[in-house]
Motif scaffolding. Sequence first.
Motif, PDB file in Angstrom:
ATOM      1  N   GLU A 438      -5.633  27.029 -12.111  1.00  0.00           N
ATOM      2  CA  GLU A 438      -6.788  27.040 -11.212  1.00  0.00           C
ATOM      3  C   GLU A 438      -7.915  26.194 -11.789  1.00  0.00           C
ATOM      4  OE1 GLU A 438      -7.361  28.128  -8.052  1.00  0.00           O
ATOM      5  OE2 GLU A 438      -5.170  28.148  -8.272  1.00  0.00           O
ATOM      6  N   CYS A 439      -8.075  26.267 -13.119  1.00  0.00           N
ATOM      7  CA  CYS A 439      -9.147  25.518 -13.763  1.00  0.00           C
ATOM      8  C   CYS A 439      -8.948  24.008 -13.631  1.00  0.00           C
ATOM      9  CB  CYS A 439      -9.252  25.877 -15.249  1.00  0.00           C
ATOM     10  SG  CYS A 439      -9.846  27.541 -15.517  1.00  0.00           S
ATOM     11  N   VAL A 440      -7.684  23.557 -13.492  1.00  0.00           N
ATOM     12  CA  VAL A 440      -7.447  22.125 -13.295  1.00  0.00           C
ATOM     13  C   VAL A 440      -8.135  21.663 -12.016  1.00  0.00           C
ATOM     14  CG1 VAL A 440      -5.667  20.379 -12.937  1.00  0.00           C
ATOM     15  CG2 VAL A 440      -5.272  22.225 -14.541  1.00  0.00           C
ATOM     16  N   LYS A 441      -8.295  22.620 -11.061  1.00  0.00           N
ATOM     17  CA  LYS A 441      -8.886  22.251  -9.778  1.00  0.00           C
ATOM     18  C   LYS A 441     -10.379  22.557  -9.729  1.00  0.00           C
ATOM     19  CE  LYS A 441      -4.418  23.480  -7.952  1.00  0.00           C
ATOM     20  NZ  LYS A 441      -3.634  24.503  -7.279  1.00  0.00           N
ATOM     21  N   ASP A 442     -10.972  22.865 -10.871  1.00  0.00           N
ATOM     22  CA  ASP A 442     -12.387  23.238 -10.905  1.00  0.00           C
ATOM     23  C   ASP A 442     -13.267  22.067 -10.468  1.00  0.00           C
ATOM     24  OD1 ASP A 442     -13.842  25.751 -12.321  1.00  0.00           O
ATOM     25  OD2 ASP A 442     -15.115  23.960 -12.330  1.00  0.00           O
ATOM     26  N   SER A 443     -14.477  22.403 -10.029  1.00  0.00           N
ATOM     27  CA  SER A 443     -15.372  21.331  -9.600  1.00  0.00           C
ATOM     28  C   SER A 443     -16.039  20.642 -10.786  1.00  0.00           C
ATOM     29  CB  SER A 443     -16.449  21.898  -8.671  1.00  0.00           C
ATOM     30  OG  SER A 443     -17.154  22.901  -9.367  1.00  0.00           O
ATOM     31  N   ASP A 444     -15.893  21.222 -11.974  1.00  0.00           N
ATOM     32  CA  ASP A 444     -16.555  20.679 -13.157  1.00  0.00           C
ATOM     33  C   ASP A 444     -15.592  19.777 -13.932  1.00  0.00           C
ATOM     34  OD1 ASP A 444     -17.699  20.256 -15.623  1.00  0.00           O
ATOM     35  OD2 ASP A 444     -18.663  22.216 -15.667  1.00  0.00           O
TER      36      ASP A 444
ATOM     37  N   THR B  48     -26.304  12.797 -14.285  1.00  0.00           N
ATOM     38  CA  THR B  48     -25.645  12.840 -12.982  1.00  0.00           C
ATOM     39  C   THR B  48     -24.904  14.141 -12.746  1.00  0.00           C
ATOM     40  OG1 THR B  48     -23.780  11.738 -14.028  1.00  0.00           O
ATOM     41  CG2 THR B  48     -25.309  10.351 -12.815  1.00  0.00           C
ATOM     42  N   ARG B  49     -24.852  15.008 -13.749  1.00  0.00           N
ATOM     43  CA  ARG B  49     -24.077  16.241 -13.569  1.00  0.00           C
ATOM     44  C   ARG B  49     -24.846  17.264 -12.733  1.00  0.00           C
ATOM     45  NH1 ARG B  49     -19.580  17.590 -16.584  1.00  0.00           N
ATOM     46  NH2 ARG B  49     -20.233  19.731 -16.879  1.00  0.00           N
ATOM     47  N   GLY B  50     -24.091  17.981 -11.943  1.00  0.00           N
ATOM     48  CA  GLY B  50     -24.703  18.979 -11.056  1.00  0.00           C
ATOM     49  C   GLY B  50     -25.248  20.158 -11.831  1.00  0.00           C
ATOM     50  N   PRO B  51     -26.037  20.984 -11.170  1.00  0.00           N
ATOM     51  CA  PRO B  51     -26.748  22.059 -11.872  1.00  0.00           C
ATOM     52  C   PRO B  51     -25.858  23.217 -12.319  1.00  0.00           C
ATOM     53  CG  PRO B  51     -27.213  22.125  -9.522  1.00  0.00           C
ATOM     54  CD  PRO B  51     -26.402  20.898  -9.759  1.00  0.00           C
ATOM     55  N   ASN B  55     -22.311  23.177 -19.717  1.00  0.00           N
ATOM     56  CA  ASN B  55     -23.291  22.379 -20.452  1.00  0.00           C
ATOM     57  C   ASN B  55     -22.676  21.435 -21.482  1.00  0.00           C
ATOM     58  OD1 ASN B  55     -24.611  25.043 -19.629  1.00  0.00           O
ATOM     59  ND2 ASN B  55     -26.341  23.726 -20.066  1.00  0.00           N
ATOM     60  N   PHE B  56     -21.405  21.121 -21.316  1.00  0.00           N
ATOM     61  CA  PHE B  56     -20.747  20.277 -22.305  1.00  0.00           C
ATOM     62  C   PHE B  56     -20.134  19.061 -21.632  1.00  0.00           C
ATOM     63  CE2 PHE B  56     -19.584  24.847 -23.056  1.00  0.00           C
ATOM     64  CZ  PHE B  56     -20.707  25.129 -23.813  1.00  0.00           C
ATOM     65  N   VAL B  57     -20.314  17.909 -22.255  1.00  0.00           N
ATOM     66  CA  VAL B  57     -19.557  16.749 -21.790  1.00  0.00           C
ATOM     67  C   VAL B  57     -18.796  16.169 -22.969  1.00  0.00           C
ATOM     68  CG1 VAL B  57     -20.888  16.031 -19.795  1.00  0.00           C
ATOM     69  CG2 VAL B  57     -21.627  15.334 -22.042  1.00  0.00           C
ATOM     70  N   GLU B  58     -17.601  15.709 -22.681  1.00  0.00           N
ATOM     71  CA  GLU B  58     -16.809  15.092 -23.741  1.00  0.00           C
ATOM     72  C   GLU B  58     -17.075  13.601 -23.703  1.00  0.00           C
ATOM     73  OE1 GLU B  58     -12.764  16.480 -23.529  1.00  0.00           O
ATOM     74  OE2 GLU B  58     -13.522  18.481 -23.129  1.00  0.00           O
ATOM     75  N   TRP B  59     -17.286  13.062 -24.892  1.00  0.00           N
ATOM     76  CA  TRP B  59     -17.722  11.664 -24.961  1.00  0.00           C
ATOM     77  C   TRP B  59     -17.275  11.065 -26.281  1.00  0.00           C
ATOM     78  CZ3 TRP B  59     -21.370  10.076 -28.646  1.00  0.00           C
ATOM     79  CH2 TRP B  59     -21.858   8.780 -28.500  1.00  0.00           C
ATOM     80  N   ARG B  60     -16.486   9.985 -26.191  1.00  0.00           N
ATOM     81  CA  ARG B  60     -16.005   9.258 -27.371  1.00  0.00           C
ATOM     82  C   ARG B  60     -15.417  10.180 -28.437  1.00  0.00           C
ATOM     83  NH1 ARG B  60     -20.411   4.948 -29.461  1.00  0.00           N
ATOM     84  NH2 ARG B  60     -21.158   4.114 -27.488  1.00  0.00           N
ATOM     85  N   LYS B  67     -28.818  20.868 -22.424  1.00  0.00           N
ATOM     86  CA  LYS B  67     -29.392  21.907 -21.581  1.00  0.00           C
ATOM     87  C   LYS B  67     -30.664  21.364 -20.970  1.00  0.00           C
ATOM     88  CE  LYS B  67     -30.057  26.732 -21.162  1.00  0.00           C
ATOM     89  NZ  LYS B  67     -29.937  28.046 -21.714  1.00  0.00           N
ATOM     90  N   ARG B  68     -30.838  21.646 -19.709  1.00  0.00           N
ATOM     91  CA  ARG B  68     -32.011  21.130 -19.026  1.00  0.00           C
ATOM     92  C   ARG B  68     -33.117  22.176 -19.038  1.00  0.00           C
ATOM     93  NH1 ARG B  68     -32.582  18.796 -12.883  1.00  0.00           N
ATOM     94  NH2 ARG B  68     -34.850  18.809 -12.937  1.00  0.00           N
ATOM     95  N   TYR B  69     -34.290  21.756 -19.480  1.00  0.00           N
ATOM     96  CA  TYR B  69     -35.486  22.599 -19.407  1.00  0.00           C
ATOM     97  C   TYR B  69     -36.496  21.840 -18.569  1.00  0.00           C
ATOM     98  CZ  TYR B  69     -33.613  25.463 -23.174  1.00  0.00           C
ATOM     99  OH  TYR B  69     -32.827  26.281 -23.932  1.00  0.00           O
TER     100      TYR B  69
END
Lengths: 958, 168
Positions: A438-444, B48-51, B55-60, B67-69
């Motif tokens: 299910e997580c593969v289809k997540d919006s994130d 560009t990430r939605g709210p 709170n994690f993005v993978e990068w390189r 975290k947005r304040y």
Amino acid sequence: MGQHTTGSDRAIPHFQDGPDHESLLVGHSSQIMERTSKPSWNRALDYGCKICLRGTSYCFLLACQVKRDMIRAIRACKTAAEERAVVRKECAAIRSAVSENDQDYRHRNLAKLMFIHMLGYPTHFGQMECLKLIASPGFPEKRIGYLGLMLLLDERQEVLMLVTNSLKQYPLYIWFYAFDYFSVISKSSSILLRDLNHSNQYIVGLALCALGNICSAEMARDLAPEVEKLLQFRDPNIRKKAALCSIRIVRKVPDLAENFINPAASLLKEKHHGVLLTGIQLCTDLCRVSAEALEYFRKKCTEGLVKVLKDVVNSPYAPEYDISGIADPFLHIRLLRLLRVLGQGDADASDCMNDILAQVATKTESNKNAGNAILYECVETIMSIEDNSGLRVLAINILGRFLSNRDNNIRYVALNMLMKAITVDTQAVQRHRPTILECVKDSDASIRKRALELVYLLVNESNVKPLTKELIEYLEVSDQEFKGDLTAKICSIVEKLSPEKIWYIDQMLKVLSEAGNYVKDEVWHALIVVITNASNLHGYTVRSLYRAVQTSGEKETLVRVAVWCIGEYGEMLVNNVGVLDVEEPITVTESDAVDVIEVAIKHHTTDLTTRAMCLIALLKLSCRFPTCSQRIKDVIVQDKGNLVLELQQRSIEFNSIIEKHQNIRSALVERMPVLDEATYSGRRAGSLPAAVSTSQGAALNLSNGVAKAAAAPLVDLLDLSSDDTPAPSSSGNDFLQDLLGVDLSPASSQAGQAQKSGTDVLLDLLSIGSPSAQDSSFTPNALSKSSQDDKTSMGALERLSSPSAPSIQASSPAGGSPMMDLLDGFASGPPLAEANGPAYPSVVAFESNSLRVMFNFSKQPGNPQTTIIEATFMNKSSVVYTDFIFQAAVPKFLQLHLDPASSNSLPESGDGSITQKLRVTNSQHGKKALVMRIRINYKANSKDTLEEGQISNFPRDL
Amino acid sequence: MDVEDFTMIHFVLLISRQGKVRLTKWYSPYSQKERTKVLRELSGLILTRGPKLCNFVEWRGFKVVYKRYASLYFCMCVNQDDNELEILEVIHHFVEILDRYFGSVCELDLIFNFHKAYYILDEILIAGELQESSKKTVARLVAAQDSLVEAAKEEASSLSNIIAQATK
């Protein structure tokens, strides 16, 4: 300017940006009670007051005012050009202040510079100003000076490299900058040393902070003893800074680790949380770099740490450290982390911590982030230490709870941890498969990516079919940007685990129709290889492809595979050969089949490869479908005026085959022989591009196609002889390696040897010829004038002699034969010399009164980045050197591999030599030249001698 | 493995919603060119990430915890296997200390007093590692140093007054 990503904000004056005044913590839970909240709209007005209250002197107010004016002016700029103009003006003013040595405004100028730096403009001229500020006696100057030093002193490696590169490459001002930089480094070291011993503890703190954030290996070595002393300083706030500073030192120079073991262990007994926190961190780092430290802490500290953790877990409410009901989660986490390092691979230590881990895992509140952070760390520790099945069940259960949490952060973390848990308990993770899917289809996107990686690890023979089905179904609806990853993973799963060929072909066709534009070349090449091997499925496959192409004709790779198969198995499509039970009957006429290809070749988005494949398919069909022959000829002829040479040529040639060579046509277009799967997968593993279209061409005897491919690199090769284009040499060499394969390597090594022996002779000649210089003076570590002269004349001789004769002689007999076969008509002279890569003159890399080091260079063909250096060491003195050790170091863009030396004793008076091979890989090949520092240790007359030097006279394009 | 890879936090960035950089602190070596590139890449990735997303993005090959304040994004870059949830706590720790220092902190505070933000950060992190878990201690240390600066300024101004008096 990287920061200015959005253009829109340029149009709005900044002070109207609402959010600027918005309090950051609004809407976030905060433990701060005694906060005076103010209406946000008058925040800007408050500024004057705030500064009036905080700064009392007029001078300070003025400084702030001026800095604020600059910030305002920059913020008011509406375009990047305006901003640049303001910054340029400010920089000019600061530069002139710098040159006038303006003391009053030094800290103001530095503050401005830091702001400009933050915007991404060059500010290196400010580094000296930082130094002047930290050298001044007052705290305020030092404080801003250290801040500036940490911010502005950054281009470490690049600048270091400048000095070692050749002078020609860089303009003069960069040289001044580089020297400036070195004096900054050396001066800041001495100031730091003074400040570390300052009577004002805040100044000591500033120095420690700067050292911890920016120190280089050299600084670390110089200042380590001072930092070690400060670990016992009376004020805990200095002790904690010294502990973190020690971490940086140990990371830079791991050899220093053992000095810190004892002081670090004593920090673990502290009560002050800051010191304890940093002390634990230091111990963890020491364990990572030193086995001795690990053993020590494991023996001496495990029990103590377990007790500390117990105390923290059971401690009563402490407002100072409390975060959502937990006393100091940071300390919890660091303790758990150090225990993990200690317990890993040691049953006794693991045993010792079982109870407390169970307590943390069961008792920690999981409704707030802080508690979950601790649980996360605890699970990781349980997974890493020696096996305890009860604890592991507990840990997997926590992850299961995490996975079903509504908070995205927690789910992300759970997926991450489950990947590690797979190695511990696959079954337990498999139980969560539906949730993970299910997580593969997540919006994130972050969660999707993690989940996909996890699913990939979970696939096995028993579940590959349902999982693939799910993933392919999801492929239809997934986001465009995720399709690439998803497609790659599905293809990889299908290739790796397919139980039977028909399933493999079915799944690949689905992927091609859904996401054909994301499929990599090697994937559809592999599919074609599989199809040719499945002789009973040819008819089925070509019919399935025919159907798929009707609905998904815009997917390039699908079209390619379909075109290829229709070309090969077109008659099976029309005659319904080998119909399987599962198939629905289909009626396709010959002209329907030709339609598919005609549509493909005429479609405006079709690319060159596909068009070329279409032409071949048409040629094949012209023989198989005689009734359509005229129509096919008409389609082929349309490309005879094509601007792309390849298509034009194919069109004209095929047309003439159809028109004039009826008798040999059927022989020419026979079905492709079965492609060998093993060969293909081997080629793929060797990452050589395996173009199916080319092999097809070869089967059709398109000899000119092959010759063309060969011709292009040859032109490159010939170009090379002009010697100022390093780039093409790589492609040339690559190609040659492909072409000649193994045959070339003996040739090149032979050439290398020949070259070496040539220079050896030369060396011997020279060393024998100058005995007086060796005997007269024996002072190591010094370059005398005479020996330098010697070196230059030697270098000139080298250059004249070595590259010319030997390399060509050696290469022509061995390297020649395979080349000749391929190129027959070509002029064989010039490319031969280049077949082994360009030859490089050998150099005298290092020379002192007692020692000479020569470097010979060679390259392996096909690998222009890597240089093989053969170092030859000669003893110029009259005593034997024993325990001879050669060490070398290179900057980060280079990789160095040292082979063992031929011997460790060096006979006197050039009576013999030691040779040692070095392999250097230059990741910036063509951009940066090689550079190396060397150190040579040996015993002469049983006295230890050390010689050091830097080599920067490498040939340019190595 | 490079020993420096153990660094917990490789860098700290504060980026405004419009992509403006408000604070950068680099604990691992990045050249000026790389820094500009990192900032460009990350603001593109994070802003560009939605709210509602995590709170994690993978990068390189690293993870960036952000975290947005209000209008500001606080970002920290850590290794693949570091505890992201803890980094979120570190970020919040930093924000609360800023808030206590400035009195309900807003983006403008950090623009005009960016050096103060750096002083505070230097009391929280050194070498990319956490230095102090007590907000009170950090506040006390920063205040003590501020008052040292005040005292020096006062002394300087009174000295210049005396000189002015004497030379009149």
